[in-house]
Design a protein around this motif. Sequence first.
Motif, PDB file in Angstrom:
ATOM      1  N   ARG A  44      10.047  11.865  -2.044  1.00 37.62           N
ATOM      2  CA  ARG A  44       9.554  12.125  -0.687  1.00 37.62           C
ATOM      3  C   ARG A  44       8.176  11.495  -0.462  1.00 37.62           C
ATOM      4  NH1 ARG A  44      11.050  18.540  -0.341  1.00 37.62           N
ATOM      5  NH2 ARG A  44      13.306  18.285  -0.270  1.00 37.62           N
ATOM      6  N   ILE A  45       7.278  11.711  -1.414  1.00 40.73           N
ATOM      7  CA  ILE A  45       5.921  11.212  -1.168  1.00 40.73           C
ATOM      8  C   ILE A  45       5.794   9.708  -1.421  1.00 40.73           C
ATOM      9  CG2 ILE A  45       4.838  13.460  -1.463  1.00 40.73           C
ATOM     10  CD1 ILE A  45       3.862  12.606  -4.185  1.00 40.73           C
ATOM     11  N   THR A  46       6.668   9.124  -2.240  1.00 39.75           N
ATOM     12  CA  THR A  46       6.610   7.665  -2.390  1.00 39.75           C
ATOM     13  C   THR A  46       7.024   6.985  -1.091  1.00 39.75           C
ATOM     14  OG1 THR A  46       8.799   7.616  -3.432  1.00 39.75           O
ATOM     15  CG2 THR A  46       6.893   7.503  -4.895  1.00 39.75           C
ATOM     16  N   THR A  47       7.940   7.591  -0.370  1.00 40.16           N
ATOM     17  CA  THR A  47       8.327   7.047   0.937  1.00 40.16           C
ATOM     18  C   THR A  47       7.124   7.063   1.874  1.00 40.16           C
ATOM     19  OG1 THR A  47      10.601   7.793   0.663  1.00 40.16           O
ATOM     20  CG2 THR A  47       9.879   7.345   2.916  1.00 40.16           C
ATOM     21  N   LEU A  48       6.381   8.146   1.866  1.00 42.00           N
ATOM     22  CA  LEU A  48       5.171   8.224   2.693  1.00 42.00           C
ATOM     23  C   LEU A  48       4.117   7.228   2.207  1.00 42.00           C
ATOM     24  CD1 LEU A  48       4.943  12.092   3.100  1.00 42.00           C
ATOM     25  CD2 LEU A  48       5.610  10.429   4.835  1.00 42.00           C
ATOM     26  N   GLY A  49       4.004   7.067   0.888  1.00 42.72           N
ATOM     27  CA  GLY A  49       3.053   6.097   0.327  1.00 42.72           C
ATOM     28  C   GLY A  49       3.387   4.678   0.740  1.00 42.72           C
ATOM     29  N   GLU A  50       4.670   4.366   0.809  1.00 43.07           N
ATOM     30  CA  GLU A  50       5.091   3.029   1.240  1.00 43.07           C
ATOM     31  C   GLU A  50       4.702   2.769   2.695  1.00 43.07           C
ATOM     32  OE1 GLU A  50       9.268   3.060   0.417  1.00 43.07           O
ATOM     33  OE2 GLU A  50       8.957   2.769  -1.745  1.00 43.07           O
ATOM     34  N   GLU A  51       4.570   3.847   3.462  1.00 43.51           N
ATOM     35  CA  GLU A  51       4.143   3.723   4.857  1.00 43.51           C
ATOM     36  C   GLU A  51       2.626   3.719   4.991  1.00 43.51           C
ATOM     37  OE1 GLU A  51       6.180   6.936   6.816  1.00 43.51           O
ATOM     38  OE2 GLU A  51       8.151   6.076   6.366  1.00 43.51           O
ATOM     39  N   GLY A  52       1.925   3.781   3.846  1.00 43.56           N
ATOM     40  CA  GLY A  52       0.468   3.694   3.852  1.00 43.56           C
ATOM     41  C   GLY A  52      -0.252   5.026   3.866  1.00 43.56           C
ATOM     42  N   PHE A  53       0.494   6.121   3.812  1.00 39.55           N
ATOM     43  CA  PHE A  53      -0.138   7.434   3.801  1.00 39.55           C
ATOM     44  C   PHE A  53      -0.737   7.702   2.427  1.00 39.55           C
ATOM     45  CE2 PHE A  53      -0.250  12.068   3.499  1.00 39.55           C
ATOM     46  CZ  PHE A  53      -0.888  12.389   4.677  1.00 39.55           C
ATOM     47  N   ALA A  54      -1.985   8.115   2.381  1.00 38.06           N
ATOM     48  CA  ALA A  54      -2.663   8.432   1.121  1.00 38.06           C
ATOM     49  C   ALA A  54      -2.837   9.949   1.024  1.00 38.06           C
ATOM     50  CB  ALA A  54      -4.018   7.742   1.058  1.00 38.06           C
ATOM     51  N   PHE A  55      -2.723  10.467  -0.174  1.00 38.75           N
ATOM     52  CA  PHE A  55      -2.807  11.902  -0.407  1.00 38.75           C
ATOM     53  C   PHE A  55      -4.066  12.256  -1.168  1.00 38.75           C
ATOM     54  CE2 PHE A  55       1.662  10.957  -0.084  1.00 38.75           C
ATOM     55  CZ  PHE A  55       2.169  12.011   0.660  1.00 38.75           C
ATOM     56  N   ASN A  56      -4.618  13.439  -0.854  1.00 41.94           N
ATOM     57  CA  ASN A  56      -5.640  14.013  -1.717  1.00 41.94           C
ATOM     58  C   ASN A  56      -5.030  15.256  -2.360  1.00 41.94           C
ATOM     59  OD1 ASN A  56      -6.036  16.320   0.005  1.00 41.94           O
ATOM     60  ND2 ASN A  56      -7.411  15.113   1.285  1.00 41.94           N
ATOM     61  N   GLN A  57      -5.741  15.854  -3.299  1.00 41.39           N
ATOM     62  CA  GLN A  57      -5.171  16.982  -4.037  1.00 41.39           C
ATOM     63  C   GLN A  57      -4.875  18.172  -3.135  1.00 41.39           C
ATOM     64  OE1 GLN A  57      -7.177  18.133  -7.609  1.00 41.39           O
ATOM     65  NE2 GLN A  57      -7.111  16.071  -8.441  1.00 41.39           N
ATOM     66  N   GLU A  58      -5.719  18.410  -2.164  1.00 42.40           N
ATOM     67  CA  GLU A  58      -5.494  19.541  -1.248  1.00 42.40           C
ATOM     68  C   GLU A  58      -4.186  19.348  -0.472  1.00 42.40           C
ATOM     69  OE1 GLU A  58      -7.571  21.588   2.619  1.00 42.40           O
ATOM     70  OE2 GLU A  58      -8.866  20.665   1.124  1.00 42.40           O
ATOM     71  N   GLU A  59      -3.954  18.135   0.001  1.00 38.71           N
ATOM     72  CA  GLU A  59      -2.724  17.845   0.741  1.00 38.71           C
ATOM     73  C   GLU A  59      -1.492  17.988  -0.162  1.00 38.71           C
ATOM     74  OE1 GLU A  59      -4.477  14.665   3.981  1.00 38.71           O
ATOM     75  OE2 GLU A  59      -3.973  13.982   1.960  1.00 38.71           O
ATOM     76  N   LEU A  60      -1.604  17.495  -1.383  1.00 36.32           N
ATOM     77  CA  LEU A  60      -0.487  17.637  -2.329  1.00 36.32           C
ATOM     78  C   LEU A  60      -0.207  19.108  -2.631  1.00 36.32           C
ATOM     79  CD1 LEU A  60      -1.161  14.747  -4.852  1.00 36.32           C
ATOM     80  CD2 LEU A  60       0.740  14.924  -3.238  1.00 36.32           C
TER      81      LEU A  60
END
Length: 91
Positions: free
Chosen positions: A60-76
């Motif tokens: 799920r999150i790799t799909t978002l990463g491919e769209e350029g979305f970056a995560f921080n620990q709080e979001e994860l």
Amino acid sequence: MQKIIVIENISNLQHIFGVADKNLKFLEKELSVTIAINSEGILLKGSKEKVEAASTLLKRITTLGEEGFAFNQEELSQYLNSHSLSCKTPS
């Protein structure tokens, strides 16, 4: 058990795992699995149940990463909690 999640563009993983793999270490702890990056993609190791849960999240999150979305620990952490994907045993 171990499982590989094939990633076409490994460079997108920086958006997911963060600077110095900080998010990767956080995910390992929260999901109770070992996560490694190799030429094929993301290698997960752990119990079958935990590897499957981690695989679901990372897909799920790799799909978002491919769209350029970056995560921080709080979001994860919020994502894990909202999707009941944390495998950590409550204290």
